[in-house]
Design a protein around this motif. Structure first.
Motif, mmCIF file in Angstrom:
data_model
loop_
_atom_site.group_PDB
_atom_site.id
_atom_site.type_symbol
_atom_site.label_atom_id
_atom_site.label_comp_id
_atom_site.label_asym_id
_atom_site.label_seq_id
_atom_site.Cartn_x
_atom_site.Cartn_y
_atom_site.Cartn_z
ATOM 1 N N ALA A 178 0.925 -1.159 -0.120
ATOM 2 C CA ALA A 178 -0.015 0.039 0.082
ATOM 3 C C ALA A 178 0.758 1.158 -0.109
ATOM 4 O O ALA A 178 0.487 2.263 -0.453
ATOM 5 C CB ALA A 178 -0.949 -0.025 1.225
ATOM 6 N N ASP A 179 2.026 1.099 0.432
ATOM 7 C CA ASP A 179 2.736 2.295 0.569
ATOM 8 C C ASP A 179 4.377 2.282 0.468
ATOM 9 O O ASP A 179 4.736 1.050 0.415
ATOM 10 C CB ASP A 179 2.709 3.155 1.848
ATOM 11 C CG ASP A 179 2.399 2.310 3.148
ATOM 12 O OD1 ASP A 179 3.055 1.397 3.274
ATOM 13 O OD2 ASP A 179 1.348 2.593 3.957
ATOM 14 N N GLY A 180 5.034 3.273 0.562
ATOM 15 C CA GLY A 180 6.429 3.217 0.471
ATOM 16 C C GLY A 180 7.052 2.537 -0.851
ATOM 17 O O GLY A 180 6.482 2.507 -1.850
ATOM 18 N N SER A 181 8.001 1.644 -0.742
ATOM 19 C CA SER A 181 8.824 1.017 -1.585
ATOM 20 C C SER A 181 7.989 -0.032 -2.267
ATOM 21 O O SER A 181 8.200 -0.352 -3.288
ATOM 22 C CB SER A 181 10.268 0.526 -1.015
ATOM 23 O OG SER A 181 10.103 -0.289 0.146
ATOM 24 N N GLU A 182 7.078 -0.680 -1.234
ATOM 25 C CA GLU A 182 6.174 -1.604 -1.743
ATOM 26 C C GLU A 182 5.235 -1.054 -2.713
ATOM 27 O O GLU A 182 5.077 -1.778 -3.867
ATOM 28 C CB GLU A 182 5.501 -2.458 -0.487
ATOM 29 C CG GLU A 182 6.579 -2.883 0.385
ATOM 30 C CD GLU A 182 6.382 -3.987 1.247
ATOM 31 O OE1 GLU A 182 6.818 -5.221 0.861
ATOM 32 O OE2 GLU A 182 5.209 -4.138 1.932
ATOM 33 N N LYS A 183 4.662 -0.272 -2.637
ATOM 34 C CA LYS A 183 3.739 0.533 -3.555
ATOM 35 C C LYS A 183 4.475 0.798 -4.974
ATOM 36 O O LYS A 183 4.122 0.630 -5.868
ATOM 37 C CB LYS A 183 3.044 1.798 -3.317
ATOM 38 C CG LYS A 183 2.387 2.435 -3.978
ATOM 39 C CD LYS A 183 1.079 3.349 -3.537
ATOM 40 C CE LYS A 183 0.035 3.946 -4.278
ATOM 41 N NZ LYS A 183 0.693 4.401 -5.494
ATOM 42 N N VAL A 184 5.882 1.430 -4.634
ATOM 43 C CA VAL A 184 6.891 1.536 -6.010
ATOM 44 C C VAL A 184 6.839 0.326 -6.658
ATOM 45 O O VAL A 184 6.767 0.332 -7.824
ATOM 46 C CB VAL A 184 7.886 2.219 -5.469
ATOM 47 C CG1 VAL A 184 9.030 2.340 -6.873
ATOM 48 C CG2 VAL A 184 7.946 3.470 -4.771
ATOM 49 N N GLY A 185 6.946 -0.887 -6.156
ATOM 50 C CA GLY A 185 7.031 -2.143 -6.898
ATOM 51 C C GLY A 185 6.021 -2.447 -7.453
ATOM 52 O O GLY A 185 5.721 -2.955 -8.677
ATOM 53 N N LEU A 186 4.721 -2.316 -6.803
ATOM 54 C CA LEU A 186 3.360 -2.575 -7.461
ATOM 55 C C LEU A 186 3.064 -1.751 -8.525
ATOM 56 O O LEU A 186 2.589 -1.773 -9.592
ATOM 57 C CB LEU A 186 2.103 -2.387 -6.234
ATOM 58 C CG LEU A 186 0.905 -2.685 -6.772
ATOM 59 C CD1 LEU A 186 0.436 -4.150 -7.219
ATOM 60 C CD2 LEU A 186 -0.102 -2.632 -5.671
ATOM 61 N N ASP A 187 3.451 -0.377 -8.379
ATOM 62 C CA ASP A 187 3.162 0.754 -9.341
ATOM 63 C C ASP A 187 4.155 0.285 -10.703
ATOM 64 O O ASP A 187 3.372 0.318 -11.985
ATOM 65 C CB ASP A 187 3.529 1.946 -9.024
ATOM 66 C CG ASP A 187 2.309 2.516 -7.851
ATOM 67 O OD1 ASP A 187 1.443 2.044 -7.852
ATOM 68 O OD2 ASP A 187 2.909 3.632 -7.465
ATOM 69 N N ALA A 188 5.042 -0.346 -10.705
ATOM 70 C CA ALA A 188 5.883 -0.696 -11.692
ATOM 71 C C ALA A 188 5.302 -1.902 -12.525
ATOM 72 O O ALA A 188 5.018 -1.773 -13.512
ATOM 73 C CB ALA A 188 7.306 -1.342 -11.212
ATOM 74 N N LEU A 189 4.645 -2.805 -11.763
ATOM 75 C CA LEU A 189 4.049 -3.948 -12.240
ATOM 76 C C LEU A 189 2.523 -3.201 -13.124
ATOM 77 O O LEU A 189 2.129 -3.687 -14.121
ATOM 78 C CB LEU A 189 3.335 -4.903 -11.238
ATOM 79 C CG LEU A 189 2.898 -6.254 -11.515
ATOM 80 C CD1 LEU A 189 3.791 -6.955 -12.694
ATOM 81 C CD2 LEU A 189 2.761 -7.203 -10.450
ATOM 82 N N VAL A 190 2.008 -2.559 -12.218
ATOM 83 C CA VAL A 190 0.719 -2.003 -12.879
ATOM 84 C C VAL A 190 1.179 -1.027 -14.286
ATOM 85 O O VAL A 190 0.070 -0.821 -15.277
ATOM 86 C CB VAL A 190 -0.019 -0.943 -11.854
ATOM 87 C CG1 VAL A 190 -1.145 -0.058 -12.558
ATOM 88 C CG2 VAL A 190 -0.449 -1.704 -10.755
ATOM 89 N N GLY A 191 2.324 -0.347 -14.035
ATOM 90 C CA GLY A 191 2.650 0.212 -15.528
ATOM 91 C C GLY A 191 2.680 -0.697 -16.497
ATOM 92 O O GLY A 191 2.313 -0.330 -17.527
ATOM 93 N N VAL A 192 3.267 -1.768 -16.405
ATOM 94 C CA VAL A 192 3.386 -2.984 -17.425
ATOM 95 C C VAL A 192 1.886 -3.259 -17.890
ATOM 96 O O VAL A 192 1.644 -3.489 -19.045
ATOM 97 C CB VAL A 192 4.367 -4.351 -16.890
ATOM 98 C CG1 VAL A 192 4.358 -5.078 -18.136
ATOM 99 C CG2 VAL A 192 5.653 -3.564 -16.674
#
Ligand code: GAL
Length: 430
Positions: free
Chosen positions: A49-63
């Motif tokens: 939901a937040d921090g570096s973990e959200k950055v990871g999720l966002d990268a996957l969502v970008g793809v």
């Protein structure tokens, strides 16, 4: 008779399966996701939901957004590391017949819980359509398979037995950051020096991070066979070696920050190391993502090493994604799972998440030095299953043991923790 998905011996074979491939493409990646006519929202439930973990999720969502522009990603994340809040919220939603389109589940015993409750769809034909069995090591796919049916798509592989250290704090205490302690006693001696230099030796946060510390002290004290035996009934929880391990855990706790129970999650504990308030933090390698995203340099600002006494052992966990029974948009969910399993999705996600790809065709050339070392270690280390992250035991067992470990943080009563852990194991081990 159900087949339990422990990843103990099996994951060792998985390590062998990955040996030599280095996590990078040895075989050409299958072509991108098949076109999907699916439209609408895809509700995905995680705890990133937040921090570096959200950055990871966002990268996957970008793809995902590039792969499937007609679909809209609906982020249903519930905050709380290790799913500390999310798993019970999800359980209530599933019970109420209100599943998301896809949810995060740990490979291993935790996934088995959902399979037993008949909450997951069989993804075998999805695997066949997307040629996924060719892109994941056979041994890993076997571990997601029950009675010939495959139930989830793994997104990553994480390691729980890593110590992260502040280089400057170690140097000021007279320690060589390049020469980490090799066993628990030597580590405690180093922590005495850090304490004498006026710093907190070991940062930890609330309950699940203490369980993760506990599991790795058990692993260090008991060794691979002794640790594995705790989950399959071969190690006697009432034995003298377990007493010794719990005493070592008590000693480890004595070096931790006094406000540990009020730290809400793993990131504030890792932050203490980043800020130079503490020397060490035992944390899964999602911490690598935080250090990197905060602009810290490995070898200069921070260093990492296996939990002392666990060199050559990779304490394994993997996140995976499911198609729940009754998902509102199953075609949309399959599109999400296509991106999750793809080489492109896994490269983007894992690079940002600190983990290593489960898809062996994913490119990892631009991964961090830590991640490259994890890929190598995973290919040659002995693999064991994490307790705190759903690989070793079902959620009900983990919850009961977590309550006992939390209580121990307050009373420090070795006999009580040992008796309670033994009673829990007797109830659940099979
Ligand atoms: C684990 C999960 C990781 C990471 C960690 C901290 O259970 O598998 O991906 O999210 O929790 O939240």
């Amino acid at each position: 008779m159900r087949r339990r998905l422990t990843l103990v011996a099996a994951a060792a074979a998985l390590g062998l399966a990955l040996a030599g491939c280095g996590g990078a493409a040895d075989t050409p990646a299958e072509s991108a996701a098949p076109p999907s006519e699916a439209t609408g929202n895809v509700g995905v439930f995680t705890w990133w939901a937040d921090g570096s973990e959200k950055v990871g999720l966002d990268a996957l969502v970008g793809v995902f957004n590039t792969d499937f522009p007609k679909l809209t990603f609906d982020n249903l994340a519930v905050a709380g590391g290790a799913g500390s809040q999310a798993k019970s919220v999800l359980a209530a939603q599933l019970k109420a017949g209100n599943p998301p389109d896809s949810f995060q589940a740990h490979a291993g015993a935790e996934l088995q819980d959902y399979i037993d409750a008949e909450q997951l769809e069989d993804l075998s034909s999805f695997y066949a359509d997307n040629k996924l069995t060719e892109q994941f090591p056979k041994d890993l796919v076997d571990r997601l398979t029950v009675d010939g049916k495959i139930y989830s798509v793994p997104s990553n592989i994480h390691r729980s037995n890593v110590v992260w250290a502040n280089v400057d704090v170690l140097k000021k205490a007279g320690l060589d950051p390049a020469k980490p302690a090799e066993n628990l006693d030597a580590w405690f001696a180093d922590m005495d020096k850090i304490k004498a230099a006026g710093k907190t030796p070991l940062a930890v946060a609330g309950s699940w991070t203490q369980v993760q510390l506990f599991e790795n002290v058990l692993l260090s004290s008991l060794g691979v066979d002794g640790y594995n035996g705790l989950w399959d009934g071969k190690t006697d929880w009432k034995g003298a070696d377990v007493t010794k391990a719990i005493e070592a855990y008590k000693k480890a706790l004595s070096y931790t920050n006094s406000d540990r129970d009020s730290l809400s999650d793993w990131a504030p504990a890792t932050q203490l190391v980043e800020d130079g308030a503490a020397a060490y933090n035992l944390m899964g390698d999602w911490a690598e993502a935080k250090f990197a995203q905060d602009g810290k340099k490995a070898g200069v600002d921070y260093s990492y090493f296996p939990m002392p006494g666990t060199q050559g052992v990779f304490n394994f966990l993997a996140d995976s994604f499911t198609l729940p029974v009754g998902a509102p948009n199953p075609d949309g969910a399959k599109a999400w799972l296509t991106t999750v399993g793809s080489a492109e999705g896994q490269s983007a996600f894992n690079k940002a998440k600190g983990s290593i790809p489960a898809n062996i065709t994913a490119k990892t050339d631009d991964f961090s030095e830590y991640q490259k070392s994890a890929i190598k270690d995973f290919s040659q280390d002995k693999i064991v299953s994490s307790l705190a992250h759903g690989a070793a035991v079902p959620v009900a067992w983990l919850n009961e043991l977590s309550t006992a470990v939390s209580k121990f943080g307050g009373d420090g009563n070795v006999a009580t923790l040992q008796e309670s852990a033994a009673a829990t194991a007797a109830k659940f081990a099979q």
